[in-house]
Each structure stands twice: as C-alpha cells, then as structure tokens.
Design an enzyme around this catalytic site. Structure first.
Site, PDB file in Angstrom:
ATOM      1  N   LYS A  11       0.823  -1.210   0.000  1.00 15.89           N
ATOM      2  CA  LYS A  11       0.000   0.000   0.000  1.00 15.89           C
ATOM      3  C   LYS A  11       0.865   1.272   0.000  1.00 15.89           C
ATOM      4  O   LYS A  11       2.077   1.215   0.215  1.00 15.89           O
ATOM      5  CB  LYS A  11      -0.930  -0.040   1.203  1.00 15.89           C
ATOM      6  CG  LYS A  11      -1.907  -1.224   1.162  1.00 15.89           C
ATOM      7  CD  LYS A  11      -2.919  -1.130   2.292  1.00 15.89           C
ATOM      8  CE  LYS A  11      -3.897  -2.297   2.223  1.00 15.89           C
ATOM      9  NZ  LYS A  11      -4.947  -2.185   3.259  1.00 15.89           N
ATOM     10  N   TYR A  51     -12.390  -1.708  -3.633  1.00 19.72           N
ATOM     11  CA  TYR A  51     -12.891  -1.893  -2.270  1.00 19.72           C
ATOM     12  C   TYR A  51     -14.409  -1.728  -2.178  1.00 19.72           C
ATOM     13  O   TYR A  51     -14.933  -1.424  -1.097  1.00 19.72           O
ATOM     14  CB  TYR A  51     -12.194  -0.928  -1.321  1.00 19.72           C
ATOM     15  CG  TYR A  51     -10.797  -1.377  -0.903  1.00 19.72           C
ATOM     16  CD1 TYR A  51     -10.630  -2.508  -0.116  1.00 19.72           C
ATOM     17  CD2 TYR A  51      -9.658  -0.679  -1.287  1.00 19.72           C
ATOM     18  CE1 TYR A  51      -9.377  -2.935   0.283  1.00 19.72           C
ATOM     19  CE2 TYR A  51      -8.386  -1.091  -0.886  1.00 19.72           C
ATOM     20  CZ  TYR A  51      -8.255  -2.224  -0.100  1.00 19.72           C
ATOM     21  OH  TYR A  51      -7.012  -2.647   0.306  1.00 19.72           O
ATOM     22  N   PHE A  59     -15.343   3.683   7.167  1.00 16.57           N
ATOM     23  CA  PHE A  59     -13.984   4.047   6.770  1.00 16.57           C
ATOM     24  C   PHE A  59     -13.771   4.076   5.251  1.00 16.57           C
ATOM     25  O   PHE A  59     -12.670   4.335   4.771  1.00 16.57           O
ATOM     26  CB  PHE A  59     -12.958   3.095   7.416  1.00 16.57           C
ATOM     27  CG  PHE A  59     -13.177   1.624   7.108  1.00 16.57           C
ATOM     28  CD1 PHE A  59     -12.752   1.065   5.915  1.00 16.57           C
ATOM     29  CD2 PHE A  59     -13.807   0.798   8.033  1.00 16.57           C
ATOM     30  CE1 PHE A  59     -12.932  -0.278   5.635  1.00 16.57           C
ATOM     31  CE2 PHE A  59     -14.001  -0.560   7.767  1.00 16.57           C
ATOM     32  CZ  PHE A  59     -13.556  -1.091   6.557  1.00 16.57           C
ATOM     33  N   ARG A  87      -2.224 -14.640   4.748  1.00 13.66           N
ATOM     34  CA  ARG A  87      -2.864 -13.892   5.849  1.00 13.66           C
ATOM     35  C   ARG A  87      -2.128 -14.145   7.167  1.00 13.66           C
ATOM     36  O   ARG A  87      -2.010 -13.249   8.009  1.00 13.66           O
ATOM     37  CB  ARG A  87      -4.357 -14.222   5.931  1.00 13.66           C
ATOM     38  CG  ARG A  87      -5.106 -13.595   4.746  1.00 13.66           C
ATOM     39  CD  ARG A  87      -6.559 -13.971   4.697  1.00 13.66           C
ATOM     40  NE  ARG A  87      -7.371 -13.251   5.660  1.00 13.66           N
ATOM     41  CZ  ARG A  87      -7.818 -11.995   5.486  1.00 13.66           C
ATOM     42  NH1 ARG A  87      -7.487 -11.321   4.408  1.00 13.66           N
ATOM     43  NH2 ARG A  87      -8.585 -11.430   6.389  1.00 13.66           N
ATOM     44  N   THR A  93      -5.456  -7.113  10.586  1.00 15.26           N
ATOM     45  CA  THR A  93      -5.670  -5.826   9.899  1.00 15.26           C
ATOM     46  C   THR A  93      -5.141  -4.666  10.735  1.00 15.26           C
ATOM     47  O   THR A  93      -4.501  -3.750  10.211  1.00 15.26           O
ATOM     48  CB  THR A  93      -7.191  -5.626   9.651  1.00 15.26           C
ATOM     49  OG1 THR A  93      -7.672  -6.743   8.912  1.00 15.26           O
ATOM     50  CG2 THR A  93      -7.465  -4.343   8.887  1.00 15.26           C
ATOM     51  N   ARG A 104       2.582  -6.763   8.950  1.00 12.71           N
ATOM     52  CA  ARG A 104       1.902  -5.566   9.476  1.00 12.71           C
ATOM     53  C   ARG A 104       2.493  -5.144  10.818  1.00 12.71           C
ATOM     54  O   ARG A 104       2.612  -3.945  11.086  1.00 12.71           O
ATOM     55  CB  ARG A 104       0.397  -5.816   9.565  1.00 12.71           C
ATOM     56  CG  ARG A 104      -0.275  -5.722   8.192  1.00 12.71           C
ATOM     57  CD  ARG A 104      -1.697  -6.177   8.244  1.00 12.71           C
ATOM     58  NE  ARG A 104      -2.426  -5.903   7.017  1.00 12.71           N
ATOM     59  CZ  ARG A 104      -3.521  -6.567   6.649  1.00 12.71           C
ATOM     60  NH1 ARG A 104      -3.999  -7.551   7.412  1.00 12.71           N
ATOM     61  NH2 ARG A 104      -4.143  -6.265   5.523  1.00 12.71           N
ATOM     62  N   ASN A 114      -2.022   0.069   6.566  1.00 11.69           N
ATOM     63  CA  ASN A 114      -1.535  -1.169   7.182  1.00 11.69           C
ATOM     64  C   ASN A 114      -0.616  -1.974   6.261  1.00 11.69           C
ATOM     65  O   ASN A 114      -0.569  -3.187   6.320  1.00 11.69           O
ATOM     66  CB  ASN A 114      -2.712  -2.006   7.706  1.00 11.69           C
ATOM     67  CG  ASN A 114      -3.661  -2.450   6.623  1.00 11.69           C
ATOM     68  OD1 ASN A 114      -3.508  -2.074   5.469  1.00 11.69           O
ATOM     69  ND2 ASN A 114      -4.635  -3.264   6.987  1.00 11.69           N
ATOM     70  N   HIS A 117      -2.205  -5.481   1.558  1.00 11.70           N
ATOM     71  CA  HIS A 117      -3.506  -6.124   1.418  1.00 11.70           C
ATOM     72  C   HIS A 117      -3.285  -7.591   1.102  1.00 11.70           C
ATOM     73  O   HIS A 117      -2.335  -7.931   0.395  1.00 11.70           O
ATOM     74  CB  HIS A 117      -4.295  -5.470   0.272  1.00 11.70           C
ATOM     75  CG  HIS A 117      -5.528  -6.241  -0.107  1.00 11.70           C
ATOM     76  ND1 HIS A 117      -6.700  -6.156   0.606  1.00 11.70           N
ATOM     77  CD2 HIS A 117      -5.750  -7.146  -1.097  1.00 11.70           C
ATOM     78  CE1 HIS A 117      -7.596  -6.964   0.069  1.00 11.70           C
ATOM     79  NE2 HIS A 117      -7.042  -7.574  -0.970  1.00 11.70           N
ATOM     80  N   GLU A 128      -9.546 -10.213  -7.559  1.00 10.52           N
ATOM     81  CA  GLU A 128      -8.601  -9.109  -7.327  1.00 10.52           C
ATOM     82  C   GLU A 128      -7.406  -9.184  -8.274  1.00 10.52           C
ATOM     83  O   GLU A 128      -6.940  -8.160  -8.780  1.00 10.52           O
ATOM     84  CB  GLU A 128      -8.160  -9.119  -5.863  1.00 10.52           C
ATOM     85  CG  GLU A 128      -9.310  -8.765  -4.918  1.00 10.52           C
ATOM     86  CD  GLU A 128      -8.987  -8.971  -3.447  1.00 10.52           C
ATOM     87  OE1 GLU A 128      -9.875  -8.711  -2.621  1.00 10.52           O
ATOM     88  OE2 GLU A 128      -7.861  -9.394  -3.120  1.00 10.52           O
TER      89      GLU A 128
HETATM   90  P1  CMP Z   1      -7.471  -4.509   3.745  1.00 17.15           P
HETATM   91  O1  CMP Z   1      -7.075  -5.862   4.241  1.00 17.15           O
HETATM   92  O2  CMP Z   1      -6.859  -4.056   2.463  1.00 17.15           O
HETATM   93  O3  CMP Z   1      -9.060  -4.442   3.602  1.00 17.15           O
HETATM   94  C1  CMP Z   1      -9.836  -3.298   3.846  1.00 17.15           C
HETATM   95  C2  CMP Z   1      -9.018  -2.139   4.300  1.00 17.15           C
HETATM   96  O4  CMP Z   1      -9.741  -1.064   4.908  1.00 17.15           O
HETATM   97  C3  CMP Z   1      -8.057  -2.574   5.394  1.00 17.15           C
HETATM   98  O5  CMP Z   1      -7.080  -3.423   4.883  1.00 17.15           O
HETATM   99  C4  CMP Z   1      -7.574  -1.223   5.908  1.00 17.15           C
HETATM  100  O6  CMP Z   1      -6.599  -0.648   5.049  1.00 17.15           O
HETATM  101  C5  CMP Z   1      -8.830  -0.363   5.778  1.00 17.15           C
HETATM  102  N1  CMP Z   1      -9.472  -0.056   7.053  1.00 17.15           N
HETATM  103  C6  CMP Z   1      -9.536   1.169   7.608  1.00 17.15           C
HETATM  104  N2  CMP Z   1     -10.191   1.152   8.766  1.00 17.15           N
HETATM  105  C7  CMP Z   1     -10.581  -0.121   8.971  1.00 17.15           C
HETATM  106  C8  CMP Z   1     -11.301  -0.774  10.007  1.00 17.15           C
HETATM  107  N3  CMP Z   1     -11.785  -0.111  11.082  1.00 17.15           N
HETATM  108  N4  CMP Z   1     -11.512  -2.083   9.880  1.00 17.15           N
HETATM  109  C9  CMP Z   1     -11.042  -2.763   8.796  1.00 17.15           C
HETATM  110  N5  CMP Z   1     -10.350  -2.177   7.782  1.00 17.15           N
HETATM  111  C10 CMP Z   1     -10.108  -0.875   7.865  1.00 17.15           C
END
Ligand code: CMP
Length: 139
Positions: A11, A51, A59, A87, A93, A104, A114, A117, A128
């Site tokens: 990212k 997304y 968010f 994962r 996350t 992460r 974070n 992805h 994806e």
């Molecule tokens: P990702 O695994 O790419 O999937 C959704 C993304 O939303 C997550 O990583 C974060 O970058 C973002 N995000 C921001 N806030 C939140 C939250 N509260 N919970 C989950 N994802 C979040």
C-alpha cells in the site's frame, strides 16, 4: 481444496516509506513465488471499485482517498494454501493486534495504512488478481 494463488498490494504507506524490498524479501522467504507484479497508482475511481465490498463501511471514503494517495505494488503470489498462508504472514488488519514478526506488525502505521492487502478467499484472489492483470501478464 484450497487454492495456490493469492493477491497482494503493497500500500501507499509501505511504498512511501521504502519498504518494498524488505516486504518482498519476507514474502519470498515465506515460500511465495511472484507470478505477476506491477508498480502503479490507483485513481480514486479504481480504488473505490476495488474496495466496493466495503462501500457501506464508515472508513470507506478515507480508505479510497488513502489508497489513491500514492503508488502501490500489486502482485499475484503462488504457494500451497496461498490465501491462508499469506494472511498468517501479514497478520491482523490492525497492526497493534498483529502477531510479532508479521509484515503488518513490522511495517504498518495504522489500521488504515496497514502496509499490505491480502485476499480473504480463493474466489476474491481470482477477482482481485484479474482487477490488475490480464491472463497474458501472469507467468
Ligand atoms: P485490507 O485488508 O486491504 O481491507 C480493507 C481495508 O480497509 C483494510 O485493509 C484497511 O486498510 C482499511 N481499514 C480502515 N479502517 C478499517 C477498520 N476499522 N476495519 C477494517 N479495515 C479498515
């Protein structure tokens, strides 16, 4: 049976902070092979589409803004049981909840920024991967 393909993005925070090399090294050391890779930048429209599953989440608008704020690295990765294995490698996350040593935990700045992805299912890995790469761009 679990598939052998997953999709990842490094990212904007990871790219901005010069973590591409270190993160790819971790990915390779964990046994993944790169099958496609692209340094690119998402438009807000493309980030919103990628997304779209999160469109109703509070968010979402910030996520779209953040994901289009700078370059990313998109990649298709191969390994047995790729989705689950990746994962495990990247951790939770929220980086404050990610296990020590995970990507992460090591590189993420916040729950939004974070670092990486990772697809959450074999089906989404295909969807994806196809978002970024044509069949001719996979090796
Ligand atoms: P990702 O695994 O790419 O999937 C959704 C993304 O939303 C997550 O990583 C974060 O970058 C973002 N995000 C921001 N806030 C939140 C939250 N509260 N919970 C989950 N994802 C979040």
């Amino acid at each position: 049976m679990s598939g052998n393909i997953t999709f990842t993005m490094l990212k904007p925070d990871a790219v901005e902070n010069n973590h591409i090399g270190a993160i790819l090294q971790k990915i390779n050391e964990a046994g993944f092979r790169v099958r496609a890779m692209k340094y690119t930048r998402l438009t807000p429209e493309a980030a919103g589409q990628f997304y779209a599953v999160h469109a109703a989440r509070p968010f979402y608008a910030d996520l779209v803004k953040y994901m289009s704020s700078g370059p990313i690295v998109a990649a298709i990765l191969e390994k047995d049981n790729a989705v689950t294995s990746f994962r495990d490698l990247i951790g939770a996350t929220d980086p404050t909840k990610a296990a020590p040593g995970t990507i992460r935990a090591l590189f993420a700045k916040s729950i939004e920024a974070n670092a990486v992805h990772g697809s959450d299912s074999d089906e989404n890995a295909q969807i994806e991967g196809s978002f970024f790469f044509s069949a001719l761009e996979r090796f």
